[in-house]
Design a protein around this motif. Structure first.
Motif, PDB file in Angstrom:
ATOM      1  N   LEU A   1      80.022   7.956  20.100  1.00  0.00           N
ATOM      2  CA  LEU A   1      78.902   8.892  20.090  1.00  0.00           C
ATOM      3  C   LEU A   1      79.024   9.899  21.230  1.00  0.00           C
ATOM      4  CD1 LEU A   1      75.863   6.710  18.995  1.00  0.00           C
ATOM      5  CD2 LEU A   1      77.454   8.072  17.616  1.00  0.00           C
ATOM      6  N   ALA A   2      79.648   9.519  22.324  1.00  0.00           N
ATOM      7  CA  ALA A   2      79.887  10.481  23.404  1.00  0.00           C
ATOM      8  C   ALA A   2      80.802  11.601  22.914  1.00  0.00           C
ATOM      9  CB  ALA A   2      80.489   9.781  24.617  1.00  0.00           C
ATOM     10  N   GLU A   3      81.914  11.239  22.274  1.00  0.00           N
ATOM     11  CA  GLU A   3      82.824  12.254  21.747  1.00  0.00           C
ATOM     12  C   GLU A   3      82.148  13.092  20.666  1.00  0.00           C
ATOM     13  OE1 GLU A   3      87.203  12.757  19.587  1.00  0.00           O
ATOM     14  OE2 GLU A   3      86.484  10.746  20.081  1.00  0.00           O
ATOM     15  N   ALA A   4      81.404  12.441  19.792  1.00  0.00           N
ATOM     16  CA  ALA A   4      80.724  13.161  18.716  1.00  0.00           C
ATOM     17  C   ALA A   4      79.696  14.145  19.285  1.00  0.00           C
ATOM     18  CB  ALA A   4      80.056  12.177  17.758  1.00  0.00           C
ATOM     19  N   THR A   5      79.066  13.800  20.394  1.00  0.00           N
ATOM     20  CA  THR A   5      78.130  14.732  21.030  1.00  0.00           C
ATOM     21  C   THR A   5      78.880  15.997  21.448  1.00  0.00           C
ATOM     22  OG1 THR A   5      76.761  12.886  21.793  1.00  0.00           O
ATOM     23  CG2 THR A   5      76.430  15.019  22.891  1.00  0.00           C
ATOM     24  N   GLY A   6      80.045  15.813  22.015  1.00  0.00           N
ATOM     25  CA  GLY A   6      80.867  16.969  22.392  1.00  0.00           C
ATOM     26  C   GLY A   6      81.310  17.778  21.195  1.00  0.00           C
ATOM     27  N   MET A   7      81.654  17.090  20.112  1.00  0.00           N
ATOM     28  CA  MET A   7      82.087  17.799  18.906  1.00  0.00           C
ATOM     29  C   MET A   7      80.954  18.655  18.338  1.00  0.00           C
ATOM     30  SD  MET A   7      84.582  14.910  17.066  1.00  0.00           S
ATOM     31  CE  MET A   7      83.285  14.438  16.012  1.00  0.00           C
ATOM     32  N   TYR A   8      79.729  18.150  18.408  1.00  0.00           N
ATOM     33  CA  TYR A   8      78.616  18.929  17.858  1.00  0.00           C
ATOM     34  C   TYR A   8      78.128  20.007  18.818  1.00  0.00           C
ATOM     35  CZ  TYR A   8      78.974  16.684  13.511  1.00  0.00           C
ATOM     36  OH  TYR A   8      79.484  16.282  12.291  1.00  0.00           O
ATOM     37  N   ASP A   9      78.332  19.816  20.114  1.00  0.00           N
ATOM     38  CA  ASP A   9      78.141  20.929  21.048  1.00  0.00           C
ATOM     39  C   ASP A   9      79.090  22.054  20.628  1.00  0.00           C
ATOM     40  OD1 ASP A   9      77.882  22.297  23.892  1.00  0.00           O
ATOM     41  OD2 ASP A   9      80.012  21.875  23.606  1.00  0.00           O
ATOM     42  N   TRP A  10      80.361  21.710  20.423  1.00  0.00           N
ATOM     43  CA  TRP A  10      81.361  22.693  20.002  1.00  0.00           C
ATOM     44  C   TRP A  10      80.953  23.312  18.663  1.00  0.00           C
ATOM     45  CZ3 TRP A  10      84.231  22.839  15.539  1.00  0.00           C
ATOM     46  CH2 TRP A  10      85.221  23.829  15.478  1.00  0.00           C
ATOM     47  N   HIS A  11      80.517  22.494  17.717  1.00  0.00           N
ATOM     48  CA  HIS A  11      80.147  22.976  16.383  1.00  0.00           C
ATOM     49  C   HIS A  11      79.034  24.014  16.477  1.00  0.00           C
ATOM     50  CE1 HIS A  11      78.570  22.636  12.183  1.00  0.00           C
ATOM     51  NE2 HIS A  11      79.867  22.588  11.932  1.00  0.00           N
ATOM     52  N   CYS A  12      78.045  23.752  17.313  1.00  0.00           N
ATOM     53  CA  CYS A  12      76.953  24.715  17.513  1.00  0.00           C
ATOM     54  C   CYS A  12      77.500  26.041  18.035  1.00  0.00           C
ATOM     55  CB  CYS A  12      75.931  24.170  18.511  1.00  0.00           C
ATOM     56  SG  CYS A  12      74.936  22.781  17.942  1.00  0.00           S
ATOM     57  N   ARG A  13      78.269  25.973  19.108  1.00  0.00           N
ATOM     58  CA  ARG A  13      78.781  27.190  19.736  1.00  0.00           C
ATOM     59  C   ARG A  13      79.755  27.932  18.820  1.00  0.00           C
ATOM     60  NH1 ARG A  13      81.852  26.367  23.677  1.00  0.00           N
ATOM     61  NH2 ARG A  13      82.196  24.133  23.434  1.00  0.00           N
ATOM     62  N   HIS A  14      80.561  27.183  18.086  1.00  0.00           N
ATOM     63  CA  HIS A  14      81.548  27.720  17.139  1.00  0.00           C
ATOM     64  C   HIS A  14      80.859  28.557  16.061  1.00  0.00           C
ATOM     65  CE1 HIS A  14      84.938  27.505  14.280  1.00  0.00           C
ATOM     66  NE2 HIS A  14      84.152  26.885  13.413  1.00  0.00           N
ATOM     67  N   HIS A  15      79.849  27.987  15.417  1.00  0.00           N
ATOM     68  CA  HIS A  15      79.192  28.719  14.329  1.00  0.00           C
ATOM     69  C   HIS A  15      78.234  29.789  14.845  1.00  0.00           C
ATOM     70  CE1 HIS A  15      81.198  26.885  11.067  1.00  0.00           C
ATOM     71  NE2 HIS A  15      80.752  25.660  11.336  1.00  0.00           N
ATOM     72  N   LEU A  16      77.688  29.608  16.027  1.00  0.00           N
ATOM     73  CA  LEU A  16      76.888  30.681  16.619  1.00  0.00           C
ATOM     74  C   LEU A  16      77.776  31.906  16.853  1.00  0.00           C
ATOM     75  CD1 LEU A  16      74.058  31.440  17.649  1.00  0.00           C
ATOM     76  CD2 LEU A  16      74.811  30.667  19.910  1.00  0.00           C
ATOM     77  N   GLU A  17      78.980  31.677  17.318  1.00  0.00           N
ATOM     78  CA  GLU A  17      79.921  32.785  17.525  1.00  0.00           C
ATOM     79  C   GLU A  17      80.299  33.428  16.190  1.00  0.00           C
ATOM     80  OE1 GLU A  17      81.699  35.499  19.915  1.00  0.00           O
ATOM     81  OE2 GLU A  17      80.408  33.852  20.552  1.00  0.00           O
ATOM     82  N   HIS A  18      80.472  32.621  15.147  1.00  0.00           N
ATOM     83  CA  HIS A  18      80.724  33.184  13.815  1.00  0.00           C
ATOM     84  C   HIS A  18      79.588  34.118  13.405  1.00  0.00           C
ATOM     85  CE1 HIS A  18      83.637  29.792  12.396  1.00  0.00           C
ATOM     86  NE2 HIS A  18      84.293  30.778  12.979  1.00  0.00           N
ATOM     87  N   MET A  19      78.350  33.690  13.645  1.00  0.00           N
ATOM     88  CA  MET A  19      77.197  34.534  13.277  1.00  0.00           C
ATOM     89  C   MET A  19      77.225  35.839  14.064  1.00  0.00           C
ATOM     90  SD  MET A  19      74.104  31.778  13.043  1.00  0.00           S
ATOM     91  CE  MET A  19      74.508  30.103  12.531  1.00  0.00           C
ATOM     92  N   LYS A  20      77.517  35.757  15.356  1.00  0.00           N
ATOM     93  CA  LYS A  20      77.572  36.969  16.189  1.00  0.00           C
ATOM     94  C   LYS A  20      78.632  37.933  15.663  1.00  0.00           C
ATOM     95  CE  LYS A  20      76.116  34.729  20.482  1.00  0.00           C
ATOM     96  NZ  LYS A  20      76.574  34.299  21.829  1.00  0.00           N
ATOM     97  N   ILE A  21      79.816  37.420  15.353  1.00  0.00           N
ATOM     98  CA  ILE A  21      80.917  38.248  14.843  1.00  0.00           C
ATOM     99  C   ILE A  21      80.502  38.906  13.529  1.00  0.00           C
ATOM    100  CG2 ILE A  21      83.261  38.202  13.890  1.00  0.00           C
ATOM    101  CD1 ILE A  21      83.822  35.913  15.974  1.00  0.00           C
ATOM    102  N   ALA A  22      79.939  38.134  12.625  1.00  0.00           N
ATOM    103  CA  ALA A  22      79.543  38.659  11.315  1.00  0.00           C
ATOM    104  C   ALA A  22      78.488  39.748  11.469  1.00  0.00           C
ATOM    105  CB  ALA A  22      79.018  37.528  10.433  1.00  0.00           C
ATOM    106  N   LEU A  23      77.503  39.507  12.308  1.00  0.00           N
ATOM    107  CA  LEU A  23      76.410  40.473  12.443  1.00  0.00           C
ATOM    108  C   LEU A  23      76.850  41.757  13.142  1.00  0.00           C
ATOM    109  CD1 LEU A  23      73.536  37.953  13.194  1.00  0.00           C
ATOM    110  CD2 LEU A  23      73.835  39.357  11.113  1.00  0.00           C
ATOM    111  N   LYS A  24      77.951  41.709  13.898  1.00  0.00           N
ATOM    112  CA  LYS A  24      78.488  42.917  14.521  1.00  0.00           C
ATOM    113  C   LYS A  24      79.348  43.722  13.562  1.00  0.00           C
ATOM    114  CE  LYS A  24      78.729  41.125  19.223  1.00  0.00           C
ATOM    115  NZ  LYS A  24      79.644  40.604  20.259  1.00  0.00           N
ATOM    116  N   SER A  25      79.771  43.085  12.469  1.00  0.00           N
ATOM    117  CA  SER A  25      80.702  43.766  11.554  1.00  0.00           C
ATOM    118  C   SER A  25      80.027  44.862  10.751  1.00  0.00           C
ATOM    119  CB  SER A  25      81.354  42.775  10.616  1.00  0.00           C
ATOM    120  OG  SER A  25      80.415  42.223   9.720  1.00  0.00           O
TER     121      SER A  25
END
Length: 175
Positions: free
Chosen positions: A151-175
Protein backbone atom coordinates in the motif's frame (compact mmCIF):
# COMPACT_ATOMS: atom_id res chain seq x y z
CA UNK A 1 12.47 10.88 -25.12
CA UNK A 2 10.44 11.40 -28.30
CA UNK A 3 7.75 14.09 -28.52
CA UNK A 4 5.01 11.41 -28.49
CA UNK A 5 6.65 9.66 -25.54
CA UNK A 6 6.86 13.01 -23.72
CA UNK A 7 3.17 13.67 -24.37
CA UNK A 8 2.28 10.16 -23.23
CA UNK A 9 4.35 10.48 -20.03
CA UNK A 10 4.80 14.23 -19.51
CA UNK A 11 6.09 13.81 -15.95
CA UNK A 12 7.94 10.57 -16.74
CA UNK A 13 7.03 7.09 -15.61
CA UNK A 14 6.51 6.23 -11.95
CA UNK A 15 9.79 5.61 -10.16
CA UNK A 16 9.44 3.79 -6.86
CA UNK A 17 11.91 5.12 -4.30
CA UNK A 18 14.36 2.55 -3.00
CA UNK A 19 13.09 3.30 0.50
CA UNK A 20 9.67 4.87 1.01
CA UNK A 21 9.94 7.39 3.82
CA UNK A 22 7.32 9.24 5.85
CA UNK A 23 8.28 12.33 3.84
CA UNK A 24 7.33 10.53 0.60
CA UNK A 25 4.06 9.35 2.12
CA UNK A 26 3.14 12.79 3.47
CA UNK A 27 3.79 14.39 0.08
CA UNK A 28 1.85 11.66 -1.73
CA UNK A 29 -1.12 11.93 0.62
CA UNK A 30 -1.11 15.72 0.16
CA UNK A 31 -1.41 15.14 -3.59
CA UNK A 32 -4.36 12.84 -2.97
CA UNK A 33 -6.04 15.53 -0.87
CA UNK A 34 -5.38 18.32 -3.39
CA UNK A 35 -6.10 16.48 -6.62
CA UNK A 36 -9.84 17.15 -6.95
CA UNK A 37 -9.33 20.87 -6.35
CA UNK A 38 -6.47 20.97 -8.89
CA UNK A 39 -8.72 19.30 -11.48
CA UNK A 40 -11.50 21.76 -10.66
CA UNK A 41 -9.08 24.65 -11.21
CA UNK A 42 -8.10 23.24 -14.61
CA UNK A 43 -11.74 22.88 -15.62
CA UNK A 44 -12.83 26.29 -14.37
CA UNK A 45 -14.21 28.26 -17.29
CA UNK A 46 -13.53 25.68 -20.00
CA UNK A 47 -15.98 25.57 -22.88
CA UNK A 48 -17.91 22.51 -23.94
CA UNK A 49 -15.61 22.12 -26.95
CA UNK A 50 -12.53 22.21 -24.67
CA UNK A 51 -13.63 18.88 -23.17
CA UNK A 52 -13.04 17.29 -26.59
CA UNK A 53 -9.38 18.37 -26.73
CA UNK A 54 -6.72 15.68 -26.40
CA UNK A 55 -3.17 15.85 -25.05
CA UNK A 56 -1.74 13.85 -27.97
CA UNK A 57 -2.95 12.23 -31.18
CA UNK A 58 -4.91 9.13 -30.19
CA UNK A 59 -4.97 10.22 -26.55
CA UNK A 60 -8.02 10.62 -24.36
CA UNK A 61 -10.06 13.80 -24.34
CA UNK A 62 -10.22 16.03 -21.27
CA UNK A 63 -13.68 14.60 -20.59
CA UNK A 64 -12.36 11.03 -20.78
CA UNK A 65 -9.41 11.93 -18.52
CA UNK A 66 -11.67 13.29 -15.78
CA UNK A 67 -13.94 10.24 -15.91
CA UNK A 68 -10.93 7.90 -16.13
CA UNK A 69 -9.47 9.36 -12.94
CA UNK A 70 -12.76 8.73 -11.15
CA UNK A 71 -12.93 5.16 -12.49
CA UNK A 72 -9.29 4.41 -11.74
CA UNK A 73 -9.33 5.92 -8.29
CA UNK A 74 -12.53 4.10 -7.31
CA UNK A 75 -10.81 0.85 -8.26
CA UNK A 76 -7.68 1.83 -6.35
CA UNK A 77 -9.63 2.79 -3.22
CA UNK A 78 -11.34 -0.62 -3.26
CA UNK A 79 -7.93 -2.30 -3.71
CA UNK A 80 -6.68 -0.48 -0.62
CA UNK A 81 -9.69 -1.54 1.42
CA UNK A 82 -9.39 -5.14 0.23
CA UNK A 83 -5.71 -5.14 1.19
CA UNK A 84 -6.51 -3.84 4.66
CA UNK A 85 -9.20 -6.44 5.29
CA UNK A 86 -7.92 -9.53 3.47
CA UNK A 87 -4.58 -11.27 3.25
CA UNK A 88 -2.80 -10.28 0.02
CA UNK A 89 -5.92 -10.24 -2.19
CA UNK A 90 -5.64 -10.80 -5.91
CA UNK A 91 -7.23 -7.69 -7.36
CA UNK A 92 -9.35 -7.61 -10.48
CA UNK A 93 -7.89 -5.60 -13.35
CA UNK A 94 -10.18 -3.76 -15.74
CA UNK A 95 -9.92 -2.65 -19.36
CA UNK A 96 -9.57 1.10 -18.88
CA UNK A 97 -9.44 1.80 -22.60
CA UNK A 98 -12.86 0.20 -23.00
CA UNK A 99 -14.23 1.93 -19.91
CA UNK A 100 -13.23 5.26 -21.49
CA UNK A 101 -15.68 4.62 -24.34
CA UNK A 102 -18.75 3.70 -22.30
CA UNK A 103 -21.83 5.99 -22.32
CA UNK A 104 -21.27 7.21 -18.75
CA UNK A 105 -17.92 8.59 -19.90
CA UNK A 106 -18.67 10.05 -23.31
CA UNK A 107 -22.06 11.59 -22.55
CA UNK A 108 -21.97 12.72 -18.90
CA UNK A 109 -20.73 16.11 -17.77
CA UNK A 110 -17.27 16.07 -16.18
CA UNK A 111 -18.72 17.73 -13.08
CA UNK A 112 -20.30 14.39 -12.13
CA UNK A 113 -16.89 12.72 -11.90
CA UNK A 114 -15.35 15.79 -10.32
CA UNK A 115 -17.88 15.58 -7.47
CA UNK A 116 -17.16 11.86 -7.18
CA UNK A 117 -13.41 12.59 -7.02
CA UNK A 118 -13.95 15.17 -4.26
CA UNK A 119 -15.86 12.71 -2.08
CA UNK A 120 -13.65 9.73 -2.92
CA UNK A 121 -10.38 11.57 -2.29
CA UNK A 122 -11.68 12.91 1.02
CA UNK A 123 -12.32 9.33 2.15
CA UNK A 124 -9.11 8.00 0.61
CA UNK A 125 -6.90 10.68 2.18
CA UNK A 126 -8.59 10.12 5.56
CA UNK A 127 -7.88 6.39 5.26
CA UNK A 128 -4.28 6.96 4.18
CA UNK A 129 -3.61 9.35 7.07
CA UNK A 130 -4.78 6.70 9.53
CA UNK A 131 -2.48 3.96 8.29
CA UNK A 132 0.45 2.73 10.34
CA UNK A 133 3.62 1.24 8.88
CA UNK A 134 2.30 -2.33 9.20
CA UNK A 135 -0.85 -1.29 7.31
CA UNK A 136 1.25 0.34 4.57
CA UNK A 137 3.24 -2.89 4.25
CA UNK A 138 0.07 -4.85 3.42
CA UNK A 139 -0.08 -5.94 -0.20
CA UNK A 140 -2.33 -6.81 -3.06
CA UNK A 141 -1.45 -8.98 -6.02
CA UNK A 142 -1.95 -7.56 -9.48
CA UNK A 143 -2.37 -10.52 -11.87
CA UNK A 144 -1.54 -8.51 -15.02
CA UNK A 145 1.84 -7.57 -13.58
CA UNK A 146 2.38 -10.83 -11.68
CA UNK A 147 3.53 -8.67 -8.81
CA UNK A 148 2.71 -7.74 -5.23
CA UNK A 149 2.23 -4.05 -4.49
CA UNK A 150 2.45 -2.71 -0.95
CA UNK A 151 0.00 0.00 0.00
CA UNK A 152 2.96 2.33 0.49
CA UNK A 153 4.09 1.76 -3.10
CA UNK A 154 0.52 1.99 -4.38
CA UNK A 155 0.14 5.36 -2.62
CA UNK A 156 3.13 6.59 -4.60
CA UNK A 157 1.74 5.17 -7.82
CA UNK A 158 -1.53 7.04 -7.34
CA UNK A 159 0.26 10.25 -6.41
CA UNK A 160 2.00 9.83 -9.79
CA UNK A 161 -1.30 8.94 -11.49
CA UNK A 162 -2.91 12.15 -10.23
CA UNK A 163 -0.03 14.34 -11.37
CA UNK A 164 0.32 12.44 -14.67
CA UNK A 165 -3.29 12.95 -15.74
CA UNK A 166 -3.46 16.49 -14.39
CA UNK A 167 -0.55 17.29 -16.71
CA UNK A 168 -2.41 15.60 -19.58
CA UNK A 169 -5.38 17.90 -18.90
CA UNK A 170 -3.13 20.98 -18.85
CA UNK A 171 -1.50 19.99 -22.17
CA UNK A 172 -4.87 19.30 -23.82
CA UNK A 173 -6.43 22.54 -22.64
CA UNK A 174 -3.46 24.54 -23.97
CA UNK A 175 -3.76 22.95 -27.41
Amino acid sequence: MSDIEHLKYPIGKFQKPEVITSSHLNRWIATMEEFPQLVAQQLDGVSTSDYDKTYRPGGWSVLQLVHHCADSHMNAFIRFKLSLTEESPVIRPYLEDRWALLPDVVSIDAEVSLQLLKALHKRWATLLQSLQSDDLAREYIHPEHGKRFSLAEATGMYDWHCRHHLEHMKIALKS
